[in-house]
Design a protein around this motif. Structure first.
Motif, PDB file in Angstrom:
ATOM      1  N   ASN A  19      60.879-100.517 -23.925  1.00 58.11           N
ATOM      2  CA  ASN A  19      60.920-100.677 -25.379  1.00 58.11           C
ATOM      3  C   ASN A  19      60.018 -99.657 -26.067  1.00 58.11           C
ATOM      4  O   ASN A  19      60.380 -99.082 -27.098  1.00 58.11           O
ATOM      5  N   ASP A  20      58.833 -99.437 -25.496  1.00 57.07           N
ATOM      6  CA  ASP A  20      57.897 -98.497 -26.101  1.00 57.07           C
ATOM      7  C   ASP A  20      58.476 -97.085 -26.124  1.00 57.07           C
ATOM      8  O   ASP A  20      58.337 -96.344 -27.106  1.00 57.07           O
ATOM      9  N   SER A  25      60.785 -92.758 -29.261  1.00 59.09           N
ATOM     10  CA  SER A  25      61.918 -91.845 -29.476  1.00 59.09           C
ATOM     11  C   SER A  25      62.444 -91.960 -30.900  1.00 59.09           C
ATOM     12  O   SER A  25      62.771 -90.956 -31.544  1.00 59.09           O
ATOM     13  N   ALA A  26      62.529 -93.189 -31.411  1.00 63.90           N
ATOM     14  CA  ALA A  26      63.017 -93.399 -32.780  1.00 63.90           C
ATOM     15  C   ALA A  26      62.105 -92.725 -33.793  1.00 63.90           C
ATOM     16  O   ALA A  26      62.566 -92.108 -34.762  1.00 63.90           O
ATOM     17  N   LEU A  27      60.800 -92.805 -33.577  1.00 65.12           N
ATOM     18  CA  LEU A  27      59.857 -92.169 -34.493  1.00 65.12           C
ATOM     19  C   LEU A  27      59.961 -90.648 -34.419  1.00 65.12           C
ATOM     20  O   LEU A  27      59.833 -89.950 -35.435  1.00 65.12           O
ATOM     21  N   LEU A  28      60.190 -90.102 -33.228  1.00 58.82           N
ATOM     22  CA  LEU A  28      60.347 -88.662 -33.093  1.00 58.82           C
ATOM     23  C   LEU A  28      61.634 -88.175 -33.754  1.00 58.82           C
ATOM     24  O   LEU A  28      61.673 -87.099 -34.352  1.00 58.82           O
ATOM     25  N   ARG A  35      58.128-101.330 -39.800  1.00 56.62           N
ATOM     26  CA  ARG A  35      58.497-102.235 -38.718  1.00 56.62           C
ATOM     27  C   ARG A  35      59.966-102.633 -38.838  1.00 56.62           C
ATOM     28  O   ARG A  35      60.681-102.729 -37.823  1.00 56.62           O
ATOM     29  N   ILE A  36      60.433-102.854 -40.090  1.00 53.26           N
ATOM     30  CA  ILE A  36      61.841-103.219 -40.294  1.00 53.26           C
ATOM     31  C   ILE A  36      62.753-102.071 -39.854  1.00 53.26           C
ATOM     32  O   ILE A  36      63.787-102.287 -39.212  1.00 53.26           O
ATOM     33  N   GLY A  37      62.368-100.859 -40.191  1.00 54.65           N
ATOM     34  CA  GLY A  37      63.173 -99.707 -39.776  1.00 54.65           C
ATOM     35  C   GLY A  37      63.257 -99.595 -38.270  1.00 54.65           C
ATOM     36  O   GLY A  37      64.309 -99.256 -37.710  1.00 54.65           O
ATOM     37  N   ILE A  38      62.145 -99.864 -37.587  1.00 55.73           N
ATOM     38  CA  ILE A  38      62.137 -99.824 -36.125  1.00 55.73           C
ATOM     39  C   ILE A  38      63.059-100.902 -35.564  1.00 55.73           C
ATOM     40  O   ILE A  38      63.830-100.656 -34.622  1.00 55.73           O
ATOM     41  N   ALA A  49      58.619-105.528 -32.259  1.00 56.31           N
ATOM     42  CA  ALA A  49      58.302-104.239 -32.870  1.00 56.31           C
ATOM     43  C   ALA A  49      56.807-104.117 -33.116  1.00 56.31           C
ATOM     44  O   ALA A  49      56.210-103.050 -32.903  1.00 56.31           O
ATOM     45  N   SER A  50      56.180-105.200 -33.557  1.00 53.63           N
ATOM     46  CA  SER A  50      54.732-105.182 -33.792  1.00 53.63           C
ATOM     47  C   SER A  50      53.972-104.941 -32.496  1.00 53.63           C
ATOM     48  O   SER A  50      53.011-104.154 -32.459  1.00 53.63           O
ATOM     49  N   LEU A  51      54.388-105.600 -31.410  1.00 54.17           N
ATOM     50  CA  LEU A  51      53.737-105.397 -30.118  1.00 54.17           C
ATOM     51  C   LEU A  51      53.926-103.960 -29.631  1.00 54.17           C
ATOM     52  O   LEU A  51      53.002-103.336 -29.097  1.00 54.17           O
ATOM     53  N   MET A  52      55.126-103.429 -29.825  1.00 56.78           N
ATOM     54  CA  MET A  52      55.398-102.052 -29.418  1.00 56.78           C
ATOM     55  C   MET A  52      54.455-101.091 -30.121  1.00 56.78           C
ATOM     56  O   MET A  52      53.824-100.222 -29.493  1.00 56.78           O
TER      57      MET A  52
END
Length: 380
Positions: A19-20, A25-28, A35-38, A49-52
């Motif tokens: 997951n991490d 990858s999504a941020l790159l 967090r909602i976007g993730i 998502a918060s834990l990630m």
């Protein structure tokens, strides 16, 4: 950073690492996200998502980057990938000048630095030249040179990947003929790739030019030297000894020799000196373009007979002189004198294509290096 043994597939640690990696990858790929976007991009719950993000921040690869304003309720935290480490430096050099630029995992544009190279062979030092390039590129981007982990050096020539790694080039005086790769890695303390300049131009073409619309293509570089590169469904074919595409050394056919009785090789036919004798002005006249197109067509025929690509890209300084009109003339001439009918197009990467290819080559490797660190970090 705490490093642990790889977690077994299916365990909570393994799933967390997967997951991490996807979250980073999504941020790159998309830049700063809430967090909602993730959740929307990765397909995980808000708690996950918060834990990630907490794990990635602790690992030093993600940071909070302010708040997203203009949304109902409380402003959401924006998370962004840290792009200050790891880093790479792309280098492109010829007989006279070295050009370099910093590369991060997101492919952010960074300044290009230039340094004139010594003309005296006794003053040349491969490791020292690349070391200075790393320092110059990092300084221009305001980055820490110690975070540069990978370097790609584009050269007018090629390295034999086997044996002692012999260097084949005529434009790098004073550089070691054998052991260049190992010498650079030992001196720089970094992973080093030494790549043919025309291959790097083809990588740029794959991502920004002909490769967008063509599954396979051959790129023909026309400048002082002549070379080719072969992109087969996104993979470069370099050959067993690294010398695929060194067409400048090929003897020409009898039909080509009839065009220029003094020519013996493709280099003689369409190399820089031949073109300089042929074209009087800054741009070829219609008559000069037709003569040049016939010469280029004969240089292209061996590639067509070997690989039969659907597209041939003309690149390099000579190709830039003629642009689309020259490419169209070459396409028509190939169809007339041969039995192949590929599309012949002018390159769409007209600004520093070799450096652009080196940057793209490195971006993928710096990104993978960063993502691999996530998989190695111990998770709770």
């Amino acid at each position: 950073m705490t490093v642990a043994k790889a977690s077994a597939p299916g365990t909570p640690s393994w799933l967390g690492a997967v997951n991490d990696r996807v979250g980073l990858s999504a941020l790159l790929d998309h830049g700063p996200l809430t967090r909602i976007g993730i959740c929307e991009l990765v397909g995980v719950s808000k708690p996950t998502a918060s834990l990630m993000m907490s794990r990635l921040i602790a690992a030093g690869v993600v940071e909070e980057q302010g708040l997203q304003a203009g949304t109902p309720g409380r402003n959401a935290v924006l998370y962004a990938a840290r792009l200050d480490r790891p880093l790479g430096v792309a280098v492109d050099l010829d007989a006279h000048e070295l050009r370099a630029a910093l590369v991060d995992a997101a492919g952010t544009p960074h300044p290009v630095v230039r340094r004139a190279l010594p003309t005296d062979e006794a003053e040349r030092d491969a490791a020292a030249e690349i070391s200075r390039a790393i320092g110059d590129a990092a300084a221009a981007a305001g980055a820490d040179p110690d975070e540069v982990r990978i370097v790609c050096v584009g050269i007018p020539g090629y390295l034999n990947p086997g044996g002692h790694g012999e260097l084949y080039t005529e434009t790098l005086p004073g550089w070691p003929v054998v052991g260049l790769h190992d010498e650079l890695e030992a001196a720089l303390g970094r992973t080093v790739y030494v790549e043919n300049d025309v291959n790097l131009a083809a990588i740029a073409e794959r991502h920004r030019g002909a490769g967008i619309d063509h599954r396979e293509f051959a790129l023909v570089w026309l400048g002082n030297g002549v070379g080719a590169s072969f992109d087969l469904s996104g993979e470069l074919y370099r050959g067993t000894f690294g010398g695929a595409g060194e067409i400048g050394f090929l003897p020409i056919s009898a039909d080509a020799a009839a065009i220029d009785p003094d020519a013996r090789t493709i280099q003689d036919l369409v190399g820089g000196r031949a073109v300089a004798r042929l074209i009087a002005g800054d741009r070829p006249t219609d008559a000069e373009r037709e003569v040049l197109a016939e010469r280029i067509a004969h240089a292209v025929l061996p590639l067509l007979a070997t690989l039969d690509p659907g597209c041939v890209v003309l690149a390099g300084p000579t190709a830039a002189l003629g642009g689309d009109r020259l490419a169209a003339s070459v396409e028509a001439t190939v169809a007339r004198i041969g039995r192949w009918s590929p599309a012949v197009i002018a390159t769409r990467v007209t600004h520093e294509p070799v450096l652009a290819g080196a940057r793209e080559f490195l971006r993928a490797r710096v990104r993978e290096y960063l993502l691999d660190t996530v998989a190695r970090v111990a998770v709770g």
